[in-house]
Design a protein around this motif. Sequence first.
Motif, short mmCIF file in Angstrom:
data_model
loop_
_atom_site.label_atom_id
_atom_site.label_comp_id
_atom_site.label_asym_id
_atom_site.label_seq_id
_atom_site.Cartn_x
_atom_site.Cartn_y
_atom_site.Cartn_z
N GLU A 222 49.06 18.10 50.07
CA GLU A 222 48.41 16.87 49.60
C GLU A 222 48.98 16.83 48.18
OE1 GLU A 222 43.62 17.09 51.47
OE2 GLU A 222 44.27 18.36 49.81
N GLN A 223 49.22 17.75 47.28
CA GLN A 223 49.94 17.87 46.29
C GLN A 223 51.41 17.30 46.46
OE1 GLN A 223 49.83 21.42 43.74
NE2 GLN A 223 48.19 22.17 45.24
N LEU A 224 51.85 17.64 47.30
CA LEU A 224 53.25 17.02 47.75
C LEU A 224 53.40 15.64 47.83
CD1 LEU A 224 56.36 17.11 48.21
CD2 LEU A 224 55.62 17.93 50.81
N ALA A 225 52.31 15.13 48.73
CA ALA A 225 52.17 13.69 49.09
C ALA A 225 51.84 12.85 47.76
CB ALA A 225 51.05 13.57 50.02
N GLU A 226 51.01 13.45 46.84
CA GLU A 226 50.78 12.86 45.49
C GLU A 226 51.96 12.85 44.45
OE1 GLU A 226 48.10 14.25 41.93
OE2 GLU A 226 46.79 13.30 43.47
N ALA A 227 52.65 13.77 44.64
CA ALA A 227 54.01 13.79 43.71
C ALA A 227 55.00 13.05 44.31
CB ALA A 227 54.49 15.28 43.82
N VAL A 228 55.02 12.66 45.47
CA VAL A 228 56.23 11.76 46.09
C VAL A 228 55.58 10.42 45.67
CG1 VAL A 228 57.15 10.94 48.02
CG2 VAL A 228 56.99 13.31 47.75
N ALA A 229 54.49 10.00 46.09
CA ALA A 229 53.75 8.60 45.69
C ALA A 229 54.01 8.20 44.32
CB ALA A 229 52.24 8.68 46.06
N ASN A 230 53.87 9.31 43.34
CA ASN A 230 54.08 9.05 41.78
C ASN A 230 55.35 9.19 41.48
OD1 ASN A 230 51.15 8.24 40.90
ND2 ASN A 230 50.97 10.17 42.03
N GLU A 231 56.38 9.53 42.21
CA GLU A 231 57.69 9.67 42.03
C GLU A 231 58.16 10.71 41.22
OE1 GLU A 231 59.09 5.72 40.35
OE2 GLU A 231 58.79 4.86 42.39
N ARG A 232 57.42 11.80 41.27
CA ARG A 232 57.71 13.20 40.56
C ARG A 232 58.26 14.16 41.53
NH1 ARG A 232 51.74 12.60 39.40
NH2 ARG A 232 51.32 14.18 40.66
N TYR A 233 59.75 13.86 41.36
CA TYR A 233 60.40 14.30 42.57
C TYR A 233 60.80 15.86 42.12
CZ TYR A 233 61.04 9.64 43.91
OH TYR A 233 60.86 8.15 44.27
N GLU A 234 60.88 16.19 40.81
CA GLU A 234 60.99 17.49 40.61
C GLU A 234 60.09 18.36 40.97
OE1 GLU A 234 62.32 20.43 36.65
OE2 GLU A 234 62.09 18.44 36.61
N GLN A 235 58.77 17.74 40.57
CA GLN A 235 57.45 18.73 41.12
C GLN A 235 57.37 18.74 42.64
OE1 GLN A 235 53.71 16.77 40.15
NE2 GLN A 235 52.75 18.48 40.71
N LEU A 239 57.18 22.11 44.99
CA LEU A 239 56.03 22.13 46.21
C LEU A 239 56.62 22.31 47.66
CD1 LEU A 239 53.64 19.38 44.74
CD2 LEU A 239 53.21 21.75 45.05
N ARG A 240 57.77 21.43 47.72
CA ARG A 240 58.52 21.82 49.19
C ARG A 240 59.06 23.33 49.27
NH1 ARG A 240 60.69 16.63 48.12
NH2 ARG A 240 59.86 15.01 49.31
N ASP A 241 59.43 23.91 48.30
CA ASP A 241 59.81 25.14 48.25
C ASP A 241 58.78 26.16 48.53
OD1 ASP A 241 62.72 24.86 47.90
OD2 ASP A 241 62.52 24.66 45.55
#
Length: 250
Positions: A222-235, A239-241
């Motif tokens: 869920e954190q990953l989906a939110e980060a991608v949606a908000n274009e926080r690609y480093e975060q 999270l993927r790691d």
Amino acid sequence: MDSSDHSENIDHILNTWNFEPGRLTARITTASDGRDVLQMRIEMGLLQMEINGRPDGERPYDFDSYLEYLQSQFLIDPTVPLTEDDCVEIDREFVQLYHRRICWLALREYEKAVRDADHTLALMDLCRDHSSDEEWIDSHEHFRPFVMFHRIQAKALIELEKHTPEHAIEQLTQGVEELRTFYEAEGMEDGEEFESDELHVRLIELRETLREQFEVGQTLNEQLAEAVANERYEQAAKLRDRIHRREDPR
């Protein structure tokens, strides 16, 4: 029959195993030959089912199920139409699998419930792909969301037992999206109707109950989906790691 012969009398079972209206009661017990069987108490007696293979214990054309028999026939000739007898046997297998699946859920045998749900869904796929009788196909497809609901529920509870509450919550989220995709593909629901659909609501309630009971905030996915949606690609990369390390701890 000799009135003194009680070998076929099940009064002793019914007298010690009461039927409870509104409650599904099932158990695994040992048959006279030593094999385990599944029983469900019903108002007028009981149903007894085999644990593996077809619930009635039959082996259609020496296959474990009618599904397996038909799949073997379609491998030889995919254009062979379903016969009237095929349809009768398919319907029998549907009903038998339904009874066994709800027993597995009641007994918390979730992996077996998933197995029987998968069997039922495969039967539905076969009907859809090899029958020209739209009314008959629809009579099965009508129940696909319900079978999917049972499968999603069981898969989540397997994750809860074997892994973590977070895994269970993520499984429920994934299952909700699978259900949403099915509804959209079939044109059965628009967005607002899906949100109020009973099966969807029950899955969300289970997910939020687990979240509250085990004090789980946002899951990693869920954190990953939110980060991608908000274009926080480093975060998102971090999270993927973390997700990869969690799924593959080597």
